[in-house]
Design an enzyme around this catalytic site. Structure first.
Site, PDB file in Angstrom:
ATOM      1  N   ASP A  46       0.804  -1.216   0.000  1.00 29.63           N
ATOM      2  CA  ASP A  46       0.000   0.000   0.000  1.00 29.63           C
ATOM      3  C   ASP A  46       0.843   1.275   0.000  1.00 29.63           C
ATOM      4  O   ASP A  46       1.992   1.285   0.422  1.00 29.63           O
ATOM      5  CB  ASP A  46      -0.896   0.037   1.252  1.00 29.63           C
ATOM      6  CG  ASP A  46      -2.039  -0.961   1.175  1.00 29.63           C
ATOM      7  OD1 ASP A  46      -2.031  -1.830   0.289  1.00 29.63           O
ATOM      8  OD2 ASP A  46      -2.943  -0.856   2.030  1.00 29.63           O
ATOM      9  N   HIS A  69       3.761  -2.230   3.074  1.00 27.86           N
ATOM     10  CA  HIS A  69       3.774  -0.890   2.485  1.00 27.86           C
ATOM     11  C   HIS A  69       5.041  -0.673   1.677  1.00 27.86           C
ATOM     12  O   HIS A  69       6.124  -1.078   2.103  1.00 27.86           O
ATOM     13  CB  HIS A  69       3.670   0.179   3.585  1.00 27.86           C
ATOM     14  CG  HIS A  69       2.388   0.122   4.355  1.00 27.86           C
ATOM     15  ND1 HIS A  69       2.195  -0.773   5.391  1.00 27.86           N
ATOM     16  CD2 HIS A  69       1.232   0.813   4.218  1.00 27.86           C
ATOM     17  CE1 HIS A  69       0.963  -0.621   5.864  1.00 27.86           C
ATOM     18  NE2 HIS A  69       0.352   0.330   5.180  1.00 27.86           N
TER      19      HIS A  69
HETATM   20 ZN    ZN Z   1      -2.386   3.169   3.378  1.00 25.57          ZN
END
Ligand code: ZN
Length: 277
Positions: free
Chosen positions: A97, A242
Site C-alpha cells: 500500500d 507498504h
Molecule cells: Zn495506506
C-alpha cells in the site's frame, strides 16, 4: 510522506483487531486468480514453464479481466470489506500500500520478478501521478493495481463528495498509467464507511482488506516483519505491507527473505480475481 505517522494510525490498530475477528468468523472471501490463460501450445518440446515476456502480458487479460467480460458488471455494494481469499491449495496474496515510491517500489518489483510472483499494489493517486512509469511496469509484469485514494485521508471524516473525488481521481490516473481502471480498492487505515462501499461499487471496484498486517510502517525490524508473514501464512491469507509512506527498506529486505520461504513451503502467491456475479 508523513501521513502514515499520523495519530489516526491508532484508529487503524483498533480496526485491524476488528477485521481480524471478523475474518476468523468466516467473513467474505474473494476468488483467487489462476494462472493466466496461455496461448495455443507451440510445437512439442521439453515441458518447461518459461517466464512471460513483458509484451505477452499486454496481450492477455490479467486475472479477473477475462476477454469475454470486457464490460464487467458493477459489483455489489458491500457492508464490509473482503478479508481473505478463496482458492485451491495454499494460495496467498501479497499486497503493498501507499506507493508507488521511486526508491522502494522498484526493489519490490525486482524481487517479485526474480521469483515470478505477482502481487497487488494499492496505490495513492498523488504517488501514482508522479510515478506513472512504475504503474506501467506493474502492468507489464502482470501485477494488479488497486485504488487507495488520492491523498490517503481518513474517509470516515470526509464528505461523500470528497470521498468521491479521492476515489475518482485515483482511478483515472491508474487507468491512464496502468492501462485499465482498478477493480479493487482499499480504504486508508482500514477505515471504511457506507459511502466508500457505495462509491467503490459505482466505480466498478470491490473492497479488499487484509488478513495479516505486518505493521511494517512501525519499522519493527526486518526479522519481525519476516516472522509476522511466516507465522501468519495460511491458505487464503491476504498480507498487508507498504512500499511508501516512510522508510520502507525493512519491508524491501523482509520480502527478499520471506518470499522464497513461502514458495518453498508450497504457497502459490497470486493476485485477486473478481468473482463473476
Ligand atoms: Zn495506506
Amino acid at each position: 510522506m508523513e501521513k502514515d505517522q499520523l495519530p489516526t494510525r491508532r484508529t487503524l490498530l483498533t480496526g485491524v483487531a476488528a477485521l481480524g475477528a471478523a475474518g476468523a468468523g468466516g467473513a467474505l472471501a474473494a476468488g483467487l486468480g489462476t494462472e493466466p490463460a496461455r496461448p495455443p501450445a507451440p510445437a512439442p518440446g521439453p515441458p518447461q514453464r518459461s517466464p512471460l515476456k513483458p509484451s505477452e502480458y499486454r496481450l492477455r487479460p490479467l486475472a479477473g479481466h477475462g476477454a469475454a467480460h470486457a464490460t464487467p458488471r458493477r459489483p455489489p455494494v458491500r457492508s464490509e470489506p473482503i478479508l481473505r481469499v478463496t482458492g485451491r491449495g495454499r494460495t496467498m496474496l501479497l499486497t503493498f500500500d501507499d506507493g508507488p515510491h521511486p526508491e522502494y517500489t522498484p526493489q519490490i518489483l525486482d524481487t517479485l520478478a526474480k521469483y515470478e510472483v505477482r502481487a497487488t499494489f494499492f496505490v495513492c493517486g498523488e504517488m501514482a501521478d508522479y510515478n506513472r512509469d512504475l504503474l506501467s511496469r506493474m502492468s507489464d509484469e502482470g501485477h494488479v493495481v488497486g485504488n487507495h485514494t488520492w491523498s490517503h485521508p481518513l474517509l470516515t471524516s470526509l464528505t461523500r463528495r470528497r470521498i468521491r473525488s479521492e476515489m475518482e481521481r485515483t482511478s483515472e490516473v491508474v487507468e491512464q498509467a496502468y492501462g485499465e481502471a482498478p477493480r479493487w480498492f482499499r480504504a486508508p487505515y482500514g477505515a471504511w464507511n457506507r459511502a466508500a462501499f457505495q462509491l467503490g461499487a459505482e466505480l466498478g471496484m470491490e473492497p479488499l482488506a487484509w488478513t495479516v498486517d505486518t505493521l511494517d510502517w512501525t519499522t519493527p525490524g526486518t526479522g519481525t516483519i519476516v516472522d509476522r508473514v511466516e507465522d501468519g501464512a495460511a491458505p487464503g491469507v491476504v498480507v498487508l505491507s507498504h512500499d511508501a509512506g516512510g522508510d520502507r527498506s525493512q519491508s524491501v529486505r523482509a520480502l527478499r527473505r520471506y518470499l522464497p520461504v513461502l514458495l518453498d513451503s508450497g504457497y502459490h502467491l497470486t493476485v485477486p480475481r473478481r468473482r463473476l456475479l
